[in-house]
Design a protein around this motif. Structure first.
Motif, PDB file in Angstrom:
ATOM      1  N   GLU A  40     -29.790   9.212 113.447  1.00 25.52           N
ATOM      2  CA  GLU A  40     -30.977   9.952 113.043  1.00 25.52           C
ATOM      3  C   GLU A  40     -32.166   9.591 113.915  1.00 25.52           C
ATOM      4  N   SER A  41     -32.216   8.359 114.395  1.00 26.57           N
ATOM      5  CA  SER A  41     -33.307   7.939 115.276  1.00 26.57           C
ATOM      6  C   SER A  41     -33.276   8.710 116.599  1.00 26.57           C
ATOM      7  N   ASP A  42     -32.081   9.069 117.068  1.00 29.09           N
ATOM      8  CA  ASP A  42     -31.976   9.869 118.293  1.00 29.09           C
ATOM      9  C   ASP A  42     -32.556  11.266 118.078  1.00 29.09           C
ATOM     10  N   GLU A  43     -32.323  11.826 116.888  1.00 29.89           N
ATOM     11  CA  GLU A  43     -32.851  13.150 116.599  1.00 29.89           C
ATOM     12  C   GLU A  43     -34.371  13.141 116.546  1.00 29.89           C
ATOM     13  N   LEU A  44     -34.961  12.046 116.086  1.00 30.88           N
ATOM     14  CA  LEU A  44     -36.410  11.943 116.023  1.00 30.88           C
ATOM     15  C   LEU A  44     -37.036  11.764 117.404  1.00 30.88           C
ATOM     16  N   GLN A  45     -36.237  11.343 118.388  1.00 26.78           N
ATOM     17  CA  GLN A  45     -36.745  11.096 119.732  1.00 26.78           C
ATOM     18  C   GLN A  45     -36.260  12.147 120.735  1.00 26.78           C
TER      19      GLN A  45
END
Length: 319
Positions: A145-150
């Motif tokens: 999910e952190s990749d999607e936010l970045q």
């Protein structure tokens, strides 16, 4: 009560639509009889709608053609191509028709949840999924999910990239991937747009000219012209530098390299304006001719210089 009555077709209507009508400028007895000599390497033949190409007994019809009175006839204006006994006509002006495995250059148009929309000069925007790009920490790791936010730290609106067509969705949109280290964000150059029909399918669409200029010949008609960058000998996680791959900052480019990039870009524009198919050999020959003539970068766009350039190569479309 609603009643439906059928009306018989008049003889005039049946006579006008019952037969195939050709273009008025095309004579009925004109036929472009094809044989082996008509498909020499580097030579293409131009046809117009309604022109008879060959006999339907000797060849099979493909896209851009139809059969009438035992003859294969062109339905669009374009170039005649032959694969064994199959005759097709590629339209002169049309959107890019993608195939799996094609190398394309595109521009990010929108960032969506877990995907990017990409303008690839096709009938609809392509899709680059978050799971189809290289991310820091290894290409095989699971996307979090952190990749999607970045996502905008990798690609944002307006970014140019080179990718490969991976598959197609149910609506016909192409799915791209940038998992190879040769794919990804583009920097240090400029984009040149040409008709997709002029890009020949080559063994490699990454071309390096001796003047220190790299070319990426996208099959969708987008060509990236940039300064030469040495490829890393390492592949995989050890050779993956996320900061360098997804950086938006261009490197320092000296004046000589800038002039070489502009010269190559103008050569491509001149060749495209004269409808010359673009290959690595043609571009190298054209660049060597431009250097020998010692013309300035701007002079290449002059009509007389462009005609001399095309004449020196001796390629183009023959009617």
């Amino acid at each position: 009560m609603i009643c439906f009555a059928s009306f018989p077709a008049t003889s005039d209507a049946s006579g006008s639509y019952g037969t195939t009508r050709h273009h008025p400028d095309v004579e009925d007895d004109v036929r472009m009889d094809l044989d082996e000599d008509d498909f020499e390497e580097g030579v293409q033949r131009l046809t117009v709608p309604g022109e008879s190409i060959t006999s339907s007994h000797a060849f099979m019809r493909g896209h851009g053609t139809y059969v009438d009175d035992e003859e294969v006839i062109a339905s669009v204006a374009g170039t005649v191509e032959r694969v064994n006994k199959l005759i097709t006509v590629r339209a002169v002006r049309s959107r890019y028709n993608p195939e799996v495995g094609d190398l394309v250059v595109g521009r990010i148009t929108e960032v969506q949840p877990r995907r990017w929309k990409v303008d690839a000069n096709s009938r609809q925007d392509a899709v680059l999924m978050l799971s189809s790009v290289n991310l820091p920490g290894g290409v095989q790791r699971r996307k979090l999910e952190s990749d999607e936010l970045q996502m905008r730290t990798f690609f944002e609106e307006g970014d140019l990239l080179v990718a490969e067509v991976q598959a197609f969705f149910a609506d016909g949109a192409m799915s791209l991937h940038t998992r190879s280290l040769r794919y990804g964000k583009l920097r240090n150059g400029q984009l040149v747009t040409v008709p997709p029909i002029l890009i020949r399918r080559l063994k490699s669409h990454f071309v390096s000219l001796p003047c220190g200029v790299d070319l990426i010949l996208g099959l969708n008609g987008y060509i990236w012209v940039s300064k030469h960058v040495k490829q890393s000998d390492q592949e995989g996680e050890e050779g993956f530098d996320a900061e360098a791959v997804y950086s938006n900052k261009n490197d320092e480019i000296d004046d000589a390299t800038r002039a070489a990039i502009a010269r190559v870009s103008n050569i491509i524009k001149v060749l495209a304006s004269h409808f010359v198919p673009l290959t690595d050999a043609v571009l190298l020959e054209a660049y060597e001719w431009a250097v020998d003539q010692e013309n300035s970068v701007k002079d290449l766009l002059a009509d007389e210089t462009g005609e001399n350039l095309v004449a020196s190569i001796g390629l183009g479309i023959r009617p």
